[in-house]
Write an enzyme that holds these catalytic residues in place. Structure first.
Site, mmCIF file in Angstrom:
data_model
loop_
_atom_site.group_PDB
_atom_site.id
_atom_site.type_symbol
_atom_site.label_atom_id
_atom_site.label_comp_id
_atom_site.label_asym_id
_atom_site.label_seq_id
_atom_site.Cartn_x
_atom_site.Cartn_y
_atom_site.Cartn_z
ATOM 1 N N ARG A 158 47.257 36.206 55.573
ATOM 2 C CA ARG A 158 46.874 37.280 54.645
ATOM 3 C C ARG A 158 45.797 38.207 55.196
ATOM 4 O O ARG A 158 44.703 38.316 54.629
ATOM 5 C CB ARG A 158 46.473 36.702 53.295
ATOM 6 C CG ARG A 158 47.565 35.830 52.689
ATOM 7 C CD ARG A 158 47.214 35.272 51.347
ATOM 8 N NE ARG A 158 47.257 36.259 50.293
ATOM 9 C CZ ARG A 158 47.030 35.975 48.999
ATOM 10 N NH1 ARG A 158 46.729 34.734 48.652
ATOM 11 N NH2 ARG A 158 47.102 36.890 48.080
ATOM 12 N N CYS B 113 44.436 31.597 53.739
ATOM 13 C CA CYS B 113 44.544 30.756 52.528
ATOM 14 C C CYS B 113 45.755 29.857 52.686
ATOM 15 O O CYS B 113 46.541 30.023 53.622
ATOM 16 C CB CYS B 113 44.564 31.620 51.285
ATOM 17 S SG CYS B 113 46.177 32.002 50.644
ATOM 18 N N ARG C 195 42.844 28.618 37.863
ATOM 19 C CA ARG C 195 42.673 29.981 38.373
ATOM 20 C C ARG C 195 43.641 30.959 37.724
ATOM 21 O O ARG C 195 43.367 32.148 37.636
ATOM 22 C CB ARG C 195 42.890 30.014 39.891
ATOM 23 C CG ARG C 195 41.953 29.101 40.668
ATOM 24 C CD ARG C 195 42.097 29.343 42.134
ATOM 25 N NE ARG C 195 41.877 30.775 42.404
ATOM 26 C CZ ARG C 195 41.949 31.268 43.636
ATOM 27 N NH1 ARG C 195 42.251 30.484 44.653
ATOM 28 N NH2 ARG C 195 41.740 32.549 43.839
ATOM 29 N N ASP D 5 55.669 34.713 43.441
ATOM 30 C CA ASP D 5 54.813 33.868 42.597
ATOM 31 C C ASP D 5 55.602 33.012 41.625
ATOM 32 O O ASP D 5 55.016 32.227 40.876
ATOM 33 C CB ASP D 5 53.802 34.734 41.832
ATOM 34 C CG ASP D 5 52.819 35.437 42.766
ATOM 35 O OD1 ASP D 5 52.151 36.375 42.321
ATOM 36 O OD2 ASP D 5 52.759 35.054 43.954
ATOM 37 N N LYS E 148 46.638 37.906 35.023
ATOM 38 C CA LYS E 148 45.544 37.672 35.988
ATOM 39 C C LYS E 148 45.539 38.767 37.049
ATOM 40 O O LYS E 148 44.516 39.389 37.336
ATOM 41 C CB LYS E 148 45.714 36.327 36.679
ATOM 42 C CG LYS E 148 44.833 36.148 37.918
ATOM 43 C CD LYS E 148 45.039 34.809 38.585
ATOM 44 C CE LYS E 148 46.201 34.722 39.505
ATOM 45 N NZ LYS E 148 45.978 35.268 40.849
ATOM 46 N N ASN E 149 46.705 39.044 37.641
ATOM 47 C CA ASN E 149 46.750 39.961 38.773
ATOM 48 C C ASN E 149 46.595 41.421 38.377
ATOM 49 O O ASN E 149 46.353 42.274 39.226
ATOM 50 C CB ASN E 149 48.035 39.722 39.584
ATOM 51 C CG ASN E 149 47.966 38.388 40.295
ATOM 52 O OD1 ASN E 149 46.903 37.775 40.392
ATOM 53 N ND2 ASN E 149 49.100 37.932 40.781
HETATM 54 C C1 EPZ Z 1 49.074 39.943 45.359
HETATM 55 O O1 EPZ Z 1 48.410 39.472 46.526
HETATM 56 C C2 EPZ Z 1 48.928 38.838 44.311
HETATM 57 N N1 EPZ Z 1 47.527 38.589 44.073
HETATM 58 C C3 EPZ Z 1 49.607 37.562 44.809
HETATM 59 O O2 EPZ Z 1 49.558 36.596 43.763
HETATM 60 C C4 EPZ Z 1 51.067 37.850 45.093
HETATM 61 O O3 EPZ Z 1 51.665 36.711 45.644
HETATM 62 C C5 EPZ Z 1 51.177 39.012 46.096
HETATM 63 O O4 EPZ Z 1 50.480 40.171 45.600
HETATM 64 C C6 EPZ Z 1 52.614 39.416 46.350
HETATM 65 O O5 EPZ Z 1 53.269 39.757 45.186
HETATM 66 C C7 EPZ Z 1 46.828 39.436 43.284
HETATM 67 O O6 EPZ Z 1 47.311 40.430 42.775
HETATM 68 C C8 EPZ Z 1 45.386 39.113 43.063
HETATM 69 P P1 EPZ Z 1 50.153 41.623 49.400
HETATM 70 P P2 EPZ Z 1 48.100 40.454 47.753
HETATM 71 O O7 EPZ Z 1 49.053 42.445 49.967
HETATM 72 O O8 EPZ Z 1 47.712 41.784 47.237
HETATM 73 C C9 EPZ Z 1 50.817 40.786 54.071
HETATM 74 C C10 EPZ Z 1 49.168 34.508 42.748
HETATM 75 O O9 EPZ Z 1 49.779 33.428 42.862
HETATM 76 N N2 EPZ Z 1 49.707 41.736 54.283
HETATM 77 O O10 EPZ Z 1 51.266 42.310 48.727
HETATM 78 O O11 EPZ Z 1 47.176 39.743 48.659
HETATM 79 C C11 EPZ Z 1 50.317 39.467 53.470
HETATM 80 O O12 EPZ Z 1 49.805 38.614 54.448
HETATM 81 C C12 EPZ Z 1 48.862 35.365 43.995
HETATM 82 O O13 EPZ Z 1 48.786 34.974 41.673
HETATM 83 C C13 EPZ Z 1 49.383 42.118 55.575
HETATM 84 O O14 EPZ Z 1 50.013 41.692 56.534
HETATM 85 O O15 EPZ Z 1 49.561 40.518 48.416
HETATM 86 C C14 EPZ Z 1 51.547 38.938 52.789
HETATM 87 O O16 EPZ Z 1 52.325 38.238 53.693
HETATM 88 C C15 EPZ Z 1 49.189 34.666 45.271
HETATM 89 N N3 EPZ Z 1 48.334 42.966 55.736
HETATM 90 C C16 EPZ Z 1 52.246 40.209 52.332
HETATM 91 O O17 EPZ Z 1 51.720 41.290 53.113
HETATM 92 C C17 EPZ Z 1 47.609 43.459 54.685
HETATM 93 O O18 EPZ Z 1 46.668 44.238 54.891
HETATM 94 C C18 EPZ Z 1 52.048 40.515 50.839
HETATM 95 O O19 EPZ Z 1 50.698 40.679 50.584
HETATM 96 C C19 EPZ Z 1 47.958 43.065 53.378
HETATM 97 C C20 EPZ Z 1 49.017 42.191 53.201
#
Ligand code: EPZ
Length: 422
Positions: A123, A118, A400, A308, A22-23
């Site tokens: 996020r 969320c 999802r 995850d 998915k991701n």
């Molecule tokens: C991706 O989300 C995945 N989703 C998530 O999977 C996964 O949990 C996550 O990476 C971490 O591995 C998809 O790929 C669609 P991040 P993403 O940006 O890109 C903070 C699932 O269950 N952050 O690495 O949104 C954020 O708040 C989902 O399939 C900022 O602070 O994750 C979080 O605490 C859930 N500012 C951390 O970094 C930003 O601009 C990691 O977020 C961006 C992120």
């Protein structure tokens, strides 16, 4: 609204096919916006999130169709008609924000609704914004929308991410493919989904090096062409089904599974007394002795233990011998499954980003509620090992990210069914 009913039914036996990720698919699909030529994705997962991304791309003017029962997605963005990602679509799926970088690079402008918070955390998108601003974009927030423009086109730059964000890395890498000059992205995320994205972009003619490491270098080109690309195996679906025989007993082979995708997770299973063996066709998983052992887990960015898989690992620790500590370091609110597991007789204490799980002999089935994607599947896994019936409601969360979960688990002997709730 549907529910899933699971009745603990003893050891599992057989094979479970693992789908495309998915991701990975959610970042590969927006890559179509970078080119006028067709992009075909094979081994695509059939999930509601993929449908949402398809709807989003169609709203921008992309042609998107799915073939072979949804396993092939054919995309073409020859004539884009809009550069606005609407709140009504983005609020359903935050990965919609992955159209920001590609649209900005291709059209010189993009308007993308902020996804909002969320269940698992605030996020924000600050890391995406600062990275794209480093490439020369001007971005302002107006009425809940990010308005981004780069009238003269994006320019390559050296930029270091404050945190190795998956989404910020994906948006920046896609944007930099059409920027003038060289971009060096430091402290980039190293997840396999990013490696898969870069491999696809390279097939489209992009010049990129360093995927899978913390430094990715992108040499901008004038245009990208079409390509066909197979979506990488879903390591989170893989990890989820590896826990099924560990929690219920028995032996299951996860077809298409690769150890390199789940190394740190497999090491924890091994320490817990679960054997993980590579076969010609996947990964064979079985519990070595009667009860798994408690192991401590700390979630980290790749190649560390994936956040995850934290909920699924908590379900396993609920019936382990001893006490386990789970530290969730990526998201600030990702223990929503704990009170639901406690309803099934688990002994869990949560303090901020840390959960302490004391293993019990046996869980008991109960009505429980899914709160997010990974929490929902952890309740189903717990149900496989529980006495009696577990009824998991709000399973739309599950759709999802998991295709055919009932058929896949039934295929290895689980007693599970999906029912319509009045
Ligand atoms: C991706 O989300 C995945 N989703 C998530 O999977 C996964 O949990 C996550 O990476 C971490 O591995 C998809 O790929 C669609 P991040 P993403 O940006 O890109 C903070 C699932 O269950 N952050 O690495 O949104 C954020 O708040 C989902 O399939 C900022 O602070 O994750 C979080 O605490 C859930 N500012 C951390 O970094 C930003 O601009 C990691 O977020 C961006 C992120």
């Amino acid at each position: 609204m549907d529910s899933i009913i699971v009745t603990g039914n003893g050891p599992l036996q057989g094979q479970i096919p693992i789908a495309g990720a998915k991701n990975a698919c959610l970042t590969l699909m927006p890559a179509t916006l970078l080119s006028e030529e067709p992009l075909t994705l094979t081994n695509a997962p059939r999930l509601s999130d993929i449908k949402t991304m398809t709807t989003l791309l169609q709203s921008l003017g992309s042609e998107a169709s799915s073939l072979q029962d949804g396993k092939v997605i054919s995309l073409s963005s020859h004539d884009l008609t809009s550069h606005t990602a609407d709140y009504e679509i983005v609020r359903k799926m935050r990965a919609s924000n992955l159209v920001l970088g590609p649209m900005l690079a291709r059209l010189g402008q993009a308007v993308v609704s902020l996804p909002g918070g969320c269940a698992i955390g605030a996020r924000p998108m600050d890391l995406h914004i600062t990275a794209l601003e480093a490439l020369g974009a001007e971005i302002e927030l107006k009425d809940g929308y990010l308005h981004a423009k780069a009238p003269g086109g994006l320019k390559g730059a050296v930029h270091e991410l404050r945190f190795a964000s998956v989404g910020a890395t994906e948006n920046t890498v896609m944007a930099a493919t059409l920027a003038k000059g060289t971009t060096v992205l430091k402290n980039a995320a190293r997840e396999p989904e990013i490696v898969d994205l870069v491999r696809c972009l390279r097939k489209m003619g992009a010049q990129i090096e360093g995927e899978g490491s913390s430094t990715i270098t992108i040499e901008g080109v004038d245009r990208l062409h079409g390509a066909t690309h197979p979506v990488v195996t879903d390591r989170i679906e893989l990890g989820t089904y590896m826990i099924a025989p560990a929690i219920a007993g028995g032996e299951v082979e996860c077809l298409g599974g690769k150890l390199e995708l789940v190394q740190s997770f497999a090491e924890k299973l091994d320490a817990a007394g679960v054997s993980v063996e590579e076969t010609d066709t996947g990964l064979k998983v079985a519990r070595r002795n009667g009860r798994v052992q408690a192991v401590d887990v700390k979630t980290e960015v790749f190649p560390g233990f994936p956040t995850d898989l934290q909920a699924q690992m908590m379900a396993l620790m609920c019936t382990a011998e001893g006490e386990a500590t789970l530290d969730e370091t990526i998201f600030e609110n990702r223990f929503m499954h704990a009170p639901e597991l406690t309803r099934m007789g688990a002994d869990i204490e949560v303090h901020g980003g840390q959960a302490r799980v004391r293993g019990v002999e046996r869980l008991k089935g109960a009505p429980v509620m899914a709160t997010d994607l990974r929490a929902s599947v952890s309740l189903i896994l717990a149900g496989l090992a529980a006495e009696g019936e577990t009824r998991v409601s709000r399973v739309y969360h599950l759709d999802r990210g998991y295709e055919n979960v009932v058929a896949k688990l039934r295929g290895v002997g689980a007693q599970i069914e999906r029912v319509k709730e009045e």
